[in-house]
Design a protein around this motif. Structure first.
Motif, PDB file in Angstrom:
ATOM      1  N   ALA A  28       0.836  -1.198   0.000  1.00 60.93           N
ATOM      2  CA  ALA A  28       0.000   0.000   0.000  1.00 60.93           C
ATOM      3  C   ALA A  28       0.869   1.245   0.000  1.00 60.93           C
ATOM      4  O   ALA A  28       1.982   1.229   0.515  1.00 60.93           O
ATOM      5  N   ASP A  34      -3.339   4.440  -4.419  1.00 64.53           N
ATOM      6  CA  ASP A  34      -2.778   3.112  -4.646  1.00 64.53           C
ATOM      7  C   ASP A  34      -3.488   2.495  -5.847  1.00 64.53           C
ATOM      8  O   ASP A  34      -4.697   2.241  -5.812  1.00 64.53           O
ATOM      9  N   ALA A  36      -3.350  -0.458  -6.955  1.00 65.90           N
ATOM     10  CA  ALA A  36      -3.791  -1.835  -6.721  1.00 65.90           C
ATOM     11  C   ALA A  36      -5.129  -1.894  -5.997  1.00 65.90           C
ATOM     12  O   ALA A  36      -5.971  -2.745  -6.293  1.00 65.90           O
ATOM     13  N   THR A  37      -5.342  -0.997  -5.034  1.00 71.33           N
ATOM     14  CA  THR A  37      -6.561  -1.043  -4.218  1.00 71.33           C
ATOM     15  C   THR A  37      -7.533   0.092  -4.515  1.00 71.33           C
ATOM     16  O   THR A  37      -8.700   0.014  -4.139  1.00 71.33           O
ATOM     17  N   LYS A  39      -7.421   2.951  -3.117  1.00 72.05           N
ATOM     18  CA  LYS A  39      -7.523   3.820  -1.945  1.00 72.05           C
ATOM     19  C   LYS A  39      -6.654   5.060  -2.124  1.00 72.05           C
ATOM     20  O   LYS A  39      -5.557   4.981  -2.672  1.00 72.05           O
ATOM     21  N   ASP A 156      -5.863   2.243   8.877  1.00 66.69           N
ATOM     22  CA  ASP A 156      -5.950   1.012   8.088  1.00 66.69           C
ATOM     23  C   ASP A 156      -6.481  -0.172   8.886  1.00 66.69           C
ATOM     24  O   ASP A 156      -6.667  -1.263   8.331  1.00 66.69           O
TER      25      ASP A 156
END
Length: 384
Positions: A28, A34, A36-37, A39, A156
């Protein structure tokens, strides 16, 4: 080749300049979106900037340059034991308790009282240790990294390491190395294609200085360097409900002093005044930073002109303009290699524990009883 011991690179008892890099351990992002996510961690950039600003107001550490990137942050900092020597025992105790309050009876106040300060002042051995730590670069990085890690873990909803490990440190041993390293740090967002110029690179020292030049002011995150009277603290504990005290704490964290300042007021001034005696610590008195000493012999205008020109060129750009070339040559830098030095910084100094001209690196190696520093030979091509 392993990293050298910290005690070899710098100590709290001598003034030195260090380029520090702290990298995030997770997949992250530290800051930004990010991929990938999905967020968005962009708010963390301001967390980090405000924490650096707060620490600069109480510790004897000058922040010269910085850049907060997506997965790591860069800092150029200078410790100031000579400034600490100017502080009284009460100032030393108060500054320490602002950063490391410990567990006190009045912990719900989250602010040191006059009694806390006086108690610490009576312990002379501990006070001597604390005085030394206030100018310790490792303690500065600890005070910066730990709260950010705890806050990120809380958001988180997880536990574990947030940072990769101990920060990477490079001692900067002369002005030529300092200028090149400062340019490298300020141009990190441009090199990473996150911005097209320093003027559009928020959360860098260059952006702060540019905005301050336009008169931009921000709410100060500097600590309020006033202890709470003991009687007032006792009254608050008796009469103020816990929830209300917590709300007061949150408001105090947002604006400890309620003051506004120029955006770069917490950073060390860029220009080193040649008329200043080297023995004068130039202690800052407005409460935003530790000292008023600059760090380069360039004016802010010349620095920004060189920075913007370097940002436009990239690798393989045009010849350095004559005026800027004279500035570089005066510092012992080969003007024809300037772009290469800044844009390919890691090729020259990426694995070195020391930054500067070859002769300065040799002198520093002798100081630590070594024959040479890694990167010394490759860097020699960039200097006259």
């Amino acid at each position: 080749m392993t990293r050298p011991p910290r005690a070899e690179q710098f100590t709290p008892d001598e003034v030195c300049v260090v380029h520090a890099v702290q990298r995030c351990v997770r997949r992250a992002y530290l800051a930004g979106v990010d991929a990938a996510t999905g967020k968005d961690y962009s708010c963390r950039r301001e967390w980090i900037r405000r924490r650096m600003e707060a620490l600069a107001s109480v510790l004897a550490i000058d922040v010269l340059s910085y850049a907060v990137m997506s997965s790591h942050l860069h800092l150029i900092i200078r410790n100031r034991p000579d400034v600490v020597a100017d502080w009284t025992d009460s100032e030393v105790a108060l500054r320490w308790l602002k950063v490391f309050p410990g567990r006190r009876l009045e912990e719900h106040l989250a602010e040191p009282t006059e009694n806390d300060v006086q108690t610490l002042c009576r312990d002379k051995d501990r006070l001597a240790t604390i005085r030394r730590r206030l100018s310790d670069i490792s303690w500065f990085m600890r005070a910066l990294s730990e709260p950010i890690a705890r806050r990120a873990n809380k958001v988180d909803e997880c536990t574990g390491h947030f940072w990769e490990g101990r920060f990477k440190a490079q001692r900067i041993v002369d002005e030529a190395g300092l200028l090149a390293c400062s340019m490298y740090v300020d141009l990190n967002p441009v090199r990473a294609a996150m911005a097209d110029s320093p003027d559009h690179s928020p959360h860098t020292s260059a952006f702060d200085r540019i905005e301050a030049g336009k008169g931009k002011r921000i709410e100060s995150a500097a600590f309020d360097l006033q202890p709470i009277p003991t009687a007032e603290a006792a009254k608050q504990l008796r009469e103020t409900p816990l929830d209300e005290r917590r709300q007061q704490r949150r408001a105090k964290r947002r604006s400890p002093t309620g003051r506004n300042m120029l955006r770069d007021a917490w950073l060390a001034p860029l220009t080193l005044q040649p008329s200043t005696l080297s023995t004068d610590p130039q202690t800052h008195t407005a409460g935003f930073r530790s000292s008023d000493r600059g760090f380069l012999s360039l004016s802010i205008g010349d620095y920004l002109r060189l920075l913007r020109w370097t940002a436009r060129q990239g690798v393989g750009g045009k010849k350095v303009p004559a005026g800027l070339a004279r500035t570089l040559t005066a510092l012992g830098i080969d003007a024809s290699m300037w772009r290469d030095l800044v844009w390919r910084w890691k090729q020259y100094f990426g694995r070195s524990s020391c930054v500067g001209r070859p002769e300065s690196m040799r002198a520093d190696a002798a100081r630590t009883k070594h024959q040479w520093h890694r990167g010394q030979a490759s860097a020699s091509t960039c200097f006259v």
